[in-house]
Design a protein around this motif. Structure first.
Motif, PDB file in Angstrom:
ATOM      1  N   GLN A 153      71.410 -62.369   8.203  1.00 37.19           N
ATOM      2  CA  GLN A 153      70.585 -61.458   9.003  1.00 37.19           C
ATOM      3  C   GLN A 153      69.102 -61.621   8.694  1.00 37.19           C
ATOM      4  O   GLN A 153      68.256 -61.493   9.591  1.00 37.19           O
ATOM      5  N   SER A 197      66.111 -56.695  14.074  1.00 36.05           N
ATOM      6  CA  SER A 197      67.016 -55.560  13.846  1.00 36.05           C
ATOM      7  C   SER A 197      68.050 -55.967  12.803  1.00 36.05           C
ATOM      8  O   SER A 197      69.032 -56.641  13.139  1.00 36.05           O
ATOM      9  N   LEU A 240      71.625 -54.879  13.844  1.00 33.18           N
ATOM     10  CA  LEU A 240      72.213 -55.657  14.936  1.00 33.18           C
ATOM     11  C   LEU A 240      72.602 -57.055  14.471  1.00 33.18           C
ATOM     12  O   LEU A 240      73.717 -57.525  14.749  1.00 33.18           O
ATOM     13  N   THR A 274      75.588 -56.961  12.177  1.00 29.34           N
ATOM     14  CA  THR A 274      76.794 -56.588  12.925  1.00 29.34           C
ATOM     15  C   THR A 274      77.310 -57.757  13.758  1.00 29.34           C
ATOM     16  O   THR A 274      78.528 -57.972  13.865  1.00 29.34           O
ATOM     17  N   ILE A 275      76.404 -58.527  14.351  1.00 29.18           N
ATOM     18  CA  ILE A 275      76.823 -59.702  15.125  1.00 29.18           C
ATOM     19  C   ILE A 275      77.611 -60.664  14.247  1.00 29.18           C
ATOM     20  O   ILE A 275      78.686 -61.153  14.641  1.00 29.18           O
TER      21      ILE A 275
END
Length: 404
Positions: free
Chosen positions: A104, A119, A122, A125-126
């Protein structure tokens, strides 16, 4: 599965495991040694980690048709399996979090420069969702998809590597003050390479336990990881030596390959981390008796995601050394028990040697041995366990334990 296809799948599986941002970042830590000594440390460390640990561990998994840590029963009994499984599950949850964090951070760096958007939630989470998607595939589909993605990753890395080399040709070399030569010794650099390989030690048997031809499949699996890992380490080393920067994502973005790099970071993290989560689930199954490995693996992914979003990832080198301190003595005892003695010491004595090995690992680090601490522990503890068999009554391994 036909032999050729099996070997190809195992090779690509472990090649994909090595292709990750974590491997490149660890390679950047070796830059203070310079090019010649840095390359020597990388090669020596991988020969020790892969040749002396991953190959025999993979062989045991295939020979005994047991998961990597189930082999601990040979020397420690069922209690040893439970303890080793618990420790392995903990370190793999940690690795899952580390991999998600690294991904991330890199994704946000590239996305911020390309699209002006960041983010952490986000991006993390992806990655977690894609890992879960990998886990939900059936085994046949998984190997096909994973092989295809790893193939694309290799092509993408070749393109990026070529562009990076051309980019660095036109940049001034890093100045000496950016790379203090006394900040890392040769032995410490070797140990970083060894411990990165050791982080896969409790996993490799999980992926060889259902195949035949133990030695060839162990060599192919360890060879795939070794090849990919050396390339990743050397990439990190060269980038820092040439640019003086450890922010590889910024260099990729400036080279014009930011979008390709973004996709490589995402999918290389997935092909690496799903192995961690599945093996953690296998270890948890040893503890719980559950047969729902994929459900446990999904749970591990979710926990890793939560940790990645809430806990600061620091002391990365200490995390690697912790892995080495626990699993080096464990497997030194298992290897002597199975390959040399064909018999086991009393379980309590093996447990004692395990604890002594963990303590000795940290004490031996002070010696700064040129071949790394792990090699000292493997040889020293292995010799101590063998000599113990001369004065303590041994319990011979049964034919079933030696070959299942």
């Amino acid at each position: 599965m036909k032999t050729g296809r099996l070997f190809r799948s195992q090779f690509l599986l472990w090649l994909g495991a090595a292709i990750s941002i974590a491997e490149i970042l660890t390679g950047t830590l070796i830059a203070p040694l310079g090019l010649t000594r840095g390359l020597a440390a990388i090669i020596l460390g991988h020969l020790i980690g892969c040749g002396l640990f991953l190959v025999p561990a993979g062989y045991l998994g295939a020979k005994l048709h047991r998961s990597a840590l189930a082999s601990a029963e040979l020397a420690f009994g069922q209690g040893g399996v439970w303890l080793a499984s618990g420790l392995n599950a903990l370190q793999l949850v940690g690795w899952t979090a580390v991999m998600i964090v690294n991904a991330q951070l890199a994704m946000n760096s590239i996305s911020g420069q390309l699209f002006g958007f960041k983010s952490p939630i986000l991006m993390a989470t992806i990655v977690a969702v894609l890992i879960i998607g990998w886990l939900l595939m059936g085994s046949q589909l998984l190997f096909k998809i994973n092989n295809f993605v790893v193939g694309l990753l290799v092509v993408g890395l070749l393109v990026i590597g070529t562009v990076l080399m051309l980019t660095m040709v036109f940049m001034a070399p890093a100045t000496a003050h950016l790379l203090p030569a006394d900040s890392l010794t040769f032995g410490q650099a070797v140990e970083l390479n060894v411990t990165m390989a050791l982080s896969w030690l409790p996993l490799i048997g999980d992926y060889t336990q259902r195949v035949d031809r133990p030695l060839p499949v162990a060599l192919v699996s360890a060879g795939g990881y070794m090849l990919g890992s050396i390339v990743m380490f050397v990439t990190g080393l060269l980038v820092v030596l040439r640019t003086g920067q450890t922010d590889i994502t910024a260099l990729l973005t400036r080279s014009g390959l930011g979008l390709i790099a973004l996709l490589i970071i995402v999918f290389s993290t997935v092909t690496t981390t799903f192995l961690d989560t599945y093996s953690a689930a296998t270890s948890l199954a040893n503890l719980t008796g559950s047969r729902h490995i994929n459900r446990l693996a999904i749970g591990v992914t979710v926990v890793g995601l939560v940790i990645a979003l809430t806990v600061a990832m620091t002391y990365y080198e200490n995390f690697l050394y912790l892995i080495g301190s626990v699993f080096t003595p464990l497997y030194a005892i298992i290897f002597v028990t199975y390959f040399i003695r064909k018999a086991t010491l009393p379980y309590w004595l093996n447990f004692s040697w395990w604890v002594i090995g963990i303590v000795a690992y940290y004490q031996l680090q002070k010696l700064d041995f040129i071949g790394g601490t792990t090699l000292l522990v493997l040889v020293g503890l292995g010799l101590a366990v063998w000599l113990s068999g001369l004065v303590v009554k041994l319990a011979p391994l049964t034919r079933g334990e030696l070959s299942r």
